[in-house]
Design an enzyme around this catalytic site. Structure first.
Site, PDB file in Angstrom:
ATOM      1  N   LYS A 106      16.800  -8.162   3.686  1.00  0.00           N
ATOM      2  CA  LYS A 106      16.066  -9.283   4.270  1.00  0.00           C
ATOM      3  C   LYS A 106      16.953 -10.048   5.248  1.00  0.00           C
ATOM      4  O   LYS A 106      18.127 -10.310   4.953  1.00  0.00           O
ATOM      5  CB  LYS A 106      15.589 -10.203   3.138  1.00  0.00           C
ATOM      6  CG  LYS A 106      14.806 -11.432   3.572  1.00  0.00           C
ATOM      7  CD  LYS A 106      14.397 -12.235   2.336  1.00  0.00           C
ATOM      8  CE  LYS A 106      13.659 -13.507   2.700  1.00  0.00           C
ATOM      9  NZ  LYS A 106      13.256 -14.276   1.493  1.00  0.00           N
TER      10      LYS A 106
ATOM     11  N   SER B 211       8.324 -15.048   2.379  1.00  0.00           N
ATOM     12  CA  SER B 211       9.462 -14.691   3.220  1.00  0.00           C
ATOM     13  C   SER B 211      10.120 -13.335   2.951  1.00  0.00           C
ATOM     14  O   SER B 211      10.766 -12.793   3.844  1.00  0.00           O
ATOM     15  CB  SER B 211      10.520 -15.792   3.165  1.00  0.00           C
ATOM     16  OG  SER B 211      11.107 -15.882   1.895  1.00  0.00           O
TER      17      SER B 211
ATOM     18  N   SER C 175       9.377 -16.268  -3.074  1.00  0.00           N
ATOM     19  CA  SER C 175       9.564 -15.422  -1.899  1.00  0.00           C
ATOM     20  C   SER C 175       9.688 -13.939  -2.183  1.00  0.00           C
ATOM     21  O   SER C 175       9.533 -13.123  -1.275  1.00  0.00           O
ATOM     22  CB  SER C 175      10.797 -15.884  -1.115  1.00  0.00           C
ATOM     23  OG  SER C 175      10.619 -17.187  -0.634  1.00  0.00           O
TER      24      SER C 175
END
Length: 450
Positions: free
Chosen positions: A95, A164, A188
């Site tokens: 990420k 996210s 997230s």
């Protein structure tokens, strides 16, 4: 983006599965046994990405040639006879809220466009030591806020992939990579896993260093691990804690408590019914757990702490930079500026109180069981969904696992969330293995051979 060669495109496992579709554990074992090479697996993953990325948009940065070179180096390392790490040769997505010295690290924000750190985040360094081959950076919303990322849900491109860690979840579910690293402050990792149908593990607070990542609220900063099976999830977790690499199914039925916590009024009827059916079909009695009344404040505490830290971190930036931020980030900064020091201390004290109450609940249960999300993935125009069902457990720093065991009215996945005691990560994964074992998914079993 370069396509794989014709020879590599036809590389199949003996059961007809393409190499990018194999489980992480199968790939690692086959590479270790010299039945596969890291470059052959990487080529299969890159081919899948080349085909699907224009629609799914799971990646914020990808250099296919550099990824190939890293895979070749992994094969050369193995040929030298040196010891191999637990993830040797395995393609992994990271990420884009983790610093990477050889890739842009922009945290999904125009304000950090072109940022290139000089050092890797601690979690990325650990992946390198474990032998993983980082393919690229997965897409995220700006600074991990509740705002849409560029990613689409790979199961239905008209739907949201969640918040996210959406790029990581989408990349895994779409078989671009077998594993991907995410983070979680509120929901997230858990929410994208539920929306996309991934298996996810948010370990106990303090499980791994968050140095070199986008930390919004220190007491709520966790890594998140995403995979396509629980077995792969434990392999991934084992790179961080060797005791988690092989988790056995419980020998005795677990003591489960069913929680309908803060935000339950937002749960859709089909999600409620699906959870009720699952609970009714379990071979153990599941006890209904009423949370202490203090948990009614959990969401207020989460958002208050988040806003305070947003104002502290971003509040003094130039007005032009502030105006470039996404609306949720701007709103959080403004709300945090008006928070008094006394109120902040009250919120911290309440967070401590909720953590103690949650620990007491888990003295009588091996795990708490609830939903990972209020329902199926939302439509893109409806936003990235709500993480209210995960927020209390993130606030308390408790480990959670999301399992894609339910289906909604549109046949989209809905995750079942298991919550364990702080530090009881291995026990929680054992409960997750038991639950996955007793719940039949489509009546199918997978047999992978190389």
């Amino acid at each position: 983006m370069n396509h794989a060669s014709g020879t590599q495109r036809q590389a199949l496992a003996s059961n007809g599965m393409r190499l990018n579709e194999l489980s992480a554990r199968t790939i690692v074992d086959a590479i270790r046994g010299r039945r596969l090479t890291a470059i052959s697996v990487m080529e299969a993953c890159l081919e899948r990405i080349a085909i699907r990325e224009p629609e799914v948009k799971a990646w914020s940065f990808l250099d296919a040639d550099a990824a190939r070179q890293r895979a070749r180096l992994a094969d050369e390392y193995q040929a030298s006879g040196l010891p191999l790490g637990p993830l040797h040769g395995l393609p992994v997505g990271v990420k884009d809220v983790f610093d990477t010295s050889n890739m842009p690290s922009e945290y999904g924000s125009q304000s950090l466009r072109g940022r290139r750190p000089t050092e890797d985040a601690d979690a990325v360094s650990l992946l390198h030591r474990a032998g993983a081959v980082v393919v690229g950076k997965t897409s995220t919303s700006e600074f991990g806020m509740y705002h849409p990322s560029p990613t689409h849900n790979p199961l239905d491109l008209s739907r949201s992939p969640g918040v996210s860690s959406a790029g990581s979840a989408a990349a895994v579910v779409d078989r671009m990579v077998p594993l991907a690293l995410g983070t979680q402050h509120t929901a997230s990792t858990t929410l994208p896993a539920s929306f996309c149908g991934a298996f996810a593990f948010k370990p106990s607070f303090g499980f791994a260093s968050m140095q070199g990542s986008n930390v919004l609220v220190p007491r709520m900063a966790h890594i998140g691990l995403l995979a396509r099976s629980l077995d792969d999830l434990t392999l991934f977790a084992g790179a961080f804690d060797h005791s988690l690499a092989d988790v056995e199914v419980l020998r005795h039925p677990p003591r489960l408590g069913l929680v309908r916590g803060p935000g339950w009024d937002s749960v859709s009827p089909d999600a409620r019914q699906a959870l009720d059916r699952l609970v009714a079909g379990l071979p153990v009695a599941v006890v209904n757990v009423d949370l202490p009344s203090e948990f009614d404040m959990a969401l207020e505490v989460v958002l208050g702490l988040l806003n305070a830290h947003l104002a502290n971190r971003f509040g003094a930036l130039p007005e032009q930079t502030f105006r470039s931020f996404c609306p949720p980030l701007q709103e959080g900064i403004v709300a945090g500026r008006s928070l008094s020091a006394a109120r902040y201390l009250e919120l911290e004290a309440m967070a401590d109180r909720l953590s103690a109450l949650a620990a007491a609940l888990l003295c009588d249960h091996d795990a708490l069981l609830t939903l990972s999300a209020p329902g199926e993935a939302t439509r893109l125009e409806e936003g990235p969904g709500s993480g209210v069902l995960s927020m209390p457990w993130s606030l308390c720093g408790l480990p959670t696992v999301s399992l894609p065991l339910l289906r909604g009215m549109n046949d989209m996945p809905i995750g079942v969330q298991l919550v364990g005691r702080h530090g009881g990560d291995r026990e929680l994964l054992g409960v997750a293995a038991w639950l996955t074992d007793v719940v039949t998914l489509d009546g199918k079993s997978s047999h992978e051979q190389i």
